[in-house]
Motif scaffolding. Structure first.
Motif, PDB file in Angstrom:
ATOM      1  N   PRO A  29       0.838  -1.216   0.000  1.00 22.71           N
ATOM      2  CA  PRO A  29       0.000   0.000   0.000  1.00 22.71           C
ATOM      3  C   PRO A  29       0.868   1.259   0.000  1.00 22.71           C
ATOM      4  O   PRO A  29       2.028   1.240   0.400  1.00 22.71           O
ATOM      5  CB  PRO A  29      -0.810  -0.132   1.299  1.00 22.71           C
ATOM      6  N   GLN A  30       0.274   2.350  -0.434  1.00 23.71           N
ATOM      7  CA  GLN A  30       0.974   3.644  -0.495  1.00 23.71           C
ATOM      8  C   GLN A  30       1.000   4.267   0.893  1.00 23.71           C
ATOM      9  O   GLN A  30      -0.040   4.370   1.567  1.00 23.71           O
ATOM     10  CB  GLN A  30       0.264   4.583  -1.485  1.00 23.71           C
ATOM     11  N   THR A  31       2.168   4.669   1.345  1.00 24.66           N
ATOM     12  CA  THR A  31       2.319   5.273   2.677  1.00 24.66           C
ATOM     13  C   THR A  31       2.908   6.684   2.606  1.00 24.66           C
ATOM     14  O   THR A  31       3.281   7.237   3.652  1.00 24.66           O
ATOM     15  CB  THR A  31       3.245   4.395   3.545  1.00 24.66           C
ATOM     16  N   LEU A  32       3.017   7.294   1.433  1.00 19.71           N
ATOM     17  CA  LEU A  32       3.621   8.622   1.296  1.00 19.71           C
ATOM     18  C   LEU A  32       2.713   9.479   0.417  1.00 19.71           C
ATOM     19  O   LEU A  32       2.415   9.117  -0.710  1.00 19.71           O
ATOM     20  CB  LEU A  32       5.020   8.539   0.673  1.00 19.71           C
ATOM     21  N   ASN A  33       2.290  10.619   0.933  1.00 24.08           N
ATOM     22  CA  ASN A  33       1.461  11.572   0.208  1.00 24.08           C
ATOM     23  C   ASN A  33       2.122  12.947   0.237  1.00 24.08           C
ATOM     24  O   ASN A  33       3.012  13.210   1.057  1.00 24.08           O
ATOM     25  CB  ASN A  33       0.052  11.665   0.814  1.00 24.08           C
ATOM     26  N   TYR A  34       1.650  13.824  -0.647  1.00 26.39           N
ATOM     27  CA  TYR A  34       2.138  15.209  -0.709  1.00 26.39           C
ATOM     28  C   TYR A  34       0.977  16.139  -0.397  1.00 26.39           C
ATOM     29  O   TYR A  34      -0.084  16.062  -1.029  1.00 26.39           O
ATOM     30  CB  TYR A  34       2.709  15.533  -2.087  1.00 26.39           C
ATOM     31  N   SER A  35       1.185  17.003   0.598  1.00 21.62           N
ATOM     32  CA  SER A  35       0.181  17.972   1.002  1.00 21.62           C
ATOM     33  C   SER A  35       0.788  19.366   0.975  1.00 21.62           C
ATOM     34  O   SER A  35       1.749  19.648   1.707  1.00 21.62           O
ATOM     35  CB  SER A  35      -0.350  17.657   2.404  1.00 21.62           C
ATOM     36  N   LYS A  36       0.267  20.231   0.095  1.00 19.33           N
ATOM     37  CA  LYS A  36       0.750  21.609  -0.049  1.00 19.33           C
ATOM     38  C   LYS A  36       2.226  21.648  -0.412  1.00 19.33           C
ATOM     39  O   LYS A  36       2.976  22.522   0.027  1.00 19.33           O
ATOM     40  CB  LYS A  36       0.503  22.414   1.223  1.00 19.33           C
ATOM     41  N   GLY A  37       2.657  20.666  -1.212  1.00 19.67           N
ATOM     42  CA  GLY A  37       4.036  20.647  -1.672  1.00 19.67           C
ATOM     43  C   GLY A  37       5.003  19.980  -0.726  1.00 19.67           C
ATOM     44  O   GLY A  37       6.209  19.946  -1.003  1.00 19.67           O
ATOM     45  N   TYR A  38       4.543  19.418   0.399  1.00 20.72           N
ATOM     46  CA  TYR A  38       5.429  18.776   1.358  1.00 20.72           C
ATOM     47  C   TYR A  38       5.070  17.295   1.470  1.00 20.72           C
ATOM     48  O   TYR A  38       3.889  16.911   1.450  1.00 20.72           O
ATOM     49  CB  TYR A  38       5.315  19.431   2.742  1.00 20.72           C
ATOM     50  N   ALA A  39       6.101  16.472   1.602  1.00 25.22           N
ATOM     51  CA  ALA A  39       5.894  15.025   1.722  1.00 25.22           C
ATOM     52  C   ALA A  39       5.482  14.676   3.145  1.00 25.22           C
ATOM     53  O   ALA A  39       6.101  15.129   4.117  1.00 25.22           O
ATOM     54  CB  ALA A  39       7.175  14.278   1.349  1.00 25.22           C
ATOM     55  N   GLN A  40       4.432  13.882   3.285  1.00 22.65           N
ATOM     56  CA  GLN A  40       3.926  13.451   4.597  1.00 22.65           C
ATOM     57  C   GLN A  40       3.675  11.944   4.565  1.00 22.65           C
ATOM     58  O   GLN A  40       3.040  11.436   3.642  1.00 22.65           O
ATOM     59  CB  GLN A  40       2.632  14.194   4.947  1.00 22.65           C
ATOM     60  N   HIS A  42       2.129   8.406   6.333  1.00 22.97           N
ATOM     61  CA  HIS A  42       0.991   7.977   7.149  1.00 22.97           C
ATOM     62  C   HIS A  42       1.000   6.461   7.230  1.00 22.97           C
ATOM     63  O   HIS A  42       1.639   5.755   6.434  1.00 22.97           O
ATOM     64  CB  HIS A  42      -0.328   8.498   6.561  1.00 22.97           C
ATOM     65  N   ARG A  43       0.280   5.946   8.196  1.00 23.85           N
ATOM     66  CA  ARG A  43       0.211   4.502   8.409  1.00 23.85           C
ATOM     67  C   ARG A  43      -0.693   3.872   7.361  1.00 23.85           C
ATOM     68  O   ARG A  43      -1.727   4.439   6.973  1.00 23.85           O
ATOM     69  CB  ARG A  43      -0.322   4.194   9.801  1.00 23.85           C
ATOM     70  N   PRO A  44      -0.362   2.673   6.895  1.00 22.22           N
ATOM     71  CA  PRO A  44      -1.207   2.012   5.883  1.00 22.22           C
ATOM     72  C   PRO A  44      -2.512   1.525   6.503  1.00 22.22           C
ATOM     73  O   PRO A  44      -2.568   1.140   7.680  1.00 22.22           O
ATOM     74  CB  PRO A  44      -0.336   0.861   5.401  1.00 22.22           C
ATOM     75  N   THR A  45      -3.549   1.526   5.730  1.00 18.39           N
ATOM     76  CA  THR A  45      -4.872   1.052   6.179  1.00 18.39           C
ATOM     77  C   THR A  45      -5.147  -0.385   5.768  1.00 18.39           C
ATOM     78  O   THR A  45      -6.023  -1.034   6.339  1.00 18.39           O
ATOM     79  CB  THR A  45      -5.960   1.969   5.615  1.00 18.39           C
ATOM     80  N   VAL A  46      -4.447  -0.875   4.768  1.00 18.78           N
ATOM     81  CA  VAL A  46      -4.615  -2.262   4.314  1.00 18.78           C
ATOM     82  C   VAL A  46      -3.233  -2.883   4.200  1.00 18.78           C
ATOM     83  O   VAL A  46      -2.208  -2.193   4.182  1.00 18.78           O
ATOM     84  CB  VAL A  46      -5.357  -2.324   2.961  1.00 18.78           C
TER      85      VAL A  46
END
Length: 559
Positions: A29-40, A42-46
């Motif tokens: 699963p994907q555990t890395l997102n970008y919010s307002k140009g910054y990498a954040q 998060h814990r995986p849900t599946v």
């Protein structure tokens, strides 16, 4: 009976695990997102392949065994609001603490000073707790200044700790890499930030004065006599001060010579002169603007060295009595440098101010010189006479450009006057008795202002009729290529003479369409032309001369 391949109730022992043969997705699963140009992160849900996580299954079993009240009916027990997490590089971006400080440097082997005070500026970046130290540059100090320590985390002690913003305060000593910096004051943003964090800053201290700089401001009295030329004083006071003159180099004596614009720079710091040629685009010369490199120009050479071949070797200072000085450069006068004549016609604002302050007896009089564009206007191009081949417009294009272009045509006039022709009857004005009975039809085409002449066939005359002149624009007698004037309908009056390439034609009659067209466009047409046409055509109407529907006589052929 169907097996539950995803069942987790079996013990996790060898032999109790089964592999799902129908499963085709095994991606993480994907555990890395970008919010307002910054990498954040998060814990995986599946889990892998969209499988539920083991921790979620265990939490569901615990919730089923307990008798907690469901959140759907009575709401969640945790009603506290969780604030959004803002990283330090976002919250503290472009927030910098600024301190003024100084350090003392010991001066060796100098009887006049023991140490010098060197001010610096300390920047503390709250974003990543890094610091940099910059020393402001002082002109003509002779000391390499600028950035002393680039931006980095500065070590505080030998245990690996680094300086924090809590460790900085006014009046303290900051020791970095063996150099002790004493902080004297800070800016307003630093003071507000420290007070908001509960840190009280000490009172600011004055920056100590460098003893050598203070002694230079009030030098001790000297009993020695000053020399005639103080090179050090001249260097300190006249550095980067240049007299700039605009001049014209008179090179008309040489082969293909001319007057060229140049600039003469006189450097007051060492009394040297430099001459640069003003480069102009498309001048046909190579871009070598330096005409004479920077050097001291001798004005008077000692008599015993005048016969020495100075063109081979440079003239030394022992051979020169006097060099060129600012007094020798006077605006509005001519000056000779290295055998070349220059006319100084103007100078810049600094040069004018310098002469008004230091040499008020020399009057600065800028003179006007003819520009190159004005000279080109005086040399007006002479266009050769028309040779008769082709049209005059096409021949003129060969004189204007190397690759001739076709002359522009009035397309609107061609479309409006298409197939509109004015026809006149004419006779040949000649001293030859055989030309008395020859009859011609002169056609004027309104679309392109061209003329054509058609000769009627006369039986037993011995002259072959037909086309006498093809379509062509005819110049009036006395007109030139520069002031070309062509025949127009205003010149075609009954009884008028039209000269075409040495042949003189007298107009005797015209179509009724000619009168109809000229009355509709009577603006540029003279009154005499209209009266002659009305008088002639009124007689023809009285004689019941047949005509077609356009007003053209039936007896006249069409060319």
């Amino acid at each position: 009976m169907s097996w539950n391949w995803n069942s987790h109730g079996l013990p996790f022992l060898p032999g109790y695990t089964f592999r799902d043969v129908t499963k085709s997705a095994f991606h993480r699963p994907q555990t890395l997102n970008y919010s307002k140009g910054y990498a954040q992160a998060h814990r995986p849900t599946v889990g892998i392949g969209q499988d539920p996580l083991l921790s979620e299954l265990i939490q569901q079993e615990i919730n089923e065994l307990t008798f907690d009240t469901p959140d759907i009916t009575y709401g969640s027990s945790d009603q506290s609001l969780v604030n959004d997490f803002i990283p330090a590089y976002v919250a503290l971006d472009k927030k910098v603490l600024c301190y003024d400080a100084y350090f003392q440097e010991t001066v060796l082997f100098s009887p006049e000073e023991k140490c010098c005070v060197r001010p610096v500026v300390i920047y503390y970046y709250l974003e990543d707790d890094s610091m940099c130290i910059v020393e402001p540059r002082v002109e003509n100090s002779g000391i390499p200044q600028g950035k002393r320590i680039k931006r980095q985390r500065l070590p505080k002690n030998e245990r690996g700790e680094h300086y924090q913003w809590k460790d900085l305060n006014v009046g303290m000593d900051l020791e970095v890499y063996g150099v002790k910096y004493h902080i004297t004051q800070c800016d307003s943003f630093t003071k507000e930030f420290m007070e908001s964090e509960g840190i009280v800053l000490n009172d600011p201290e004055p920056m100590p004065v460098d003893p050598y700089t203070k002694r230079r401001e009030n030098p001790p009295p000297s009993l020695t006599k000053a020399s005639a030329s103080d090179n050090m004083h001249q260097f300190l006071t006249m550095d980067r001060k240049v007299l700039r003159f605009l001049a014209l180099w008179d090179d008309t004596d040489s082969l293909f010579g001319e007057t060229r614009p140049v600039t003469i720079q006189y450097y007051l710091v060492d009394d040297t002169v430099e001459i640069n040629e003003v480069y102009e685009r498309n001048s046909g010369r190579y871009p070598f603007p330096v005409m004479m490199h920077r050097q001291k120009l001798p004005k008077k050479v000692k008599p015993k060295f005048e016969s020495f071949p100075s063109c081979v070797l440079e003239v030394s200072a022992a051979e020169v009595d006097e060099y060129y000085s600012p007094k020798d450069f006077q605006v509005g006068e001519k000056i000779k440098l290295l055998g070349r004549r220059f006319l100084l016609y103007d100078c810049d604002a600094f040069t004018k101010e310098y002469y008004q302050k230091n040499h008020p007896d020399l009057e600065v009089k800028p003179i006007e010189v003819p520009k190159k564009t004005d000279l080109l206007k005086e040399r007006k191009k002479e266009i050769p006479p028309f040779n008769g081949f082709g049209s005059a417009e096409d021949s003129l294009q060969n004189c204007l450009s190397l690759v001739p272009r076709p002359a522009k045509k009035n397309v609107v006039k061609m479309l409006e006057n298409e197939q509109k022709v004015l026809r006149y009857s004419a006779r040949l004005d000649s001293q030859n008795p055989g030309d008395e009975d020859r009859q011609f039809i002169l056609s004027y085409f309104l679309s392109n202002d061209m003329m054509s002449i058609f000769e009627k066939t006369t039986r037993n005359s011995g002259i072959i009729g037909g086309k006498f002149l093809k379509k062509k624009r005819i110049l009036k007698p006395g007109s030139t290529v520069d002031n070309s004037e062509f025949y127009s309908p205003a010149d075609f009056a009954i009884g008028a003479t039209v000269e075409v390439f040495g042949h003189r034609f007298v107009l005797t009659d015209a179509d009724r369409y000619v009168l109809k067209y000229l009355e509709a466009n009577a603006g540029p047409i003279p009154r005499q032309t209209l009266d002659s046409l009305r008088q002639k055509l009124s007689v023809g109407t009285a004689n019941n001369q047949p005509a077609d529907q356009n007003g053209h006589d039936v007896a006249e052929p069409s060319s």
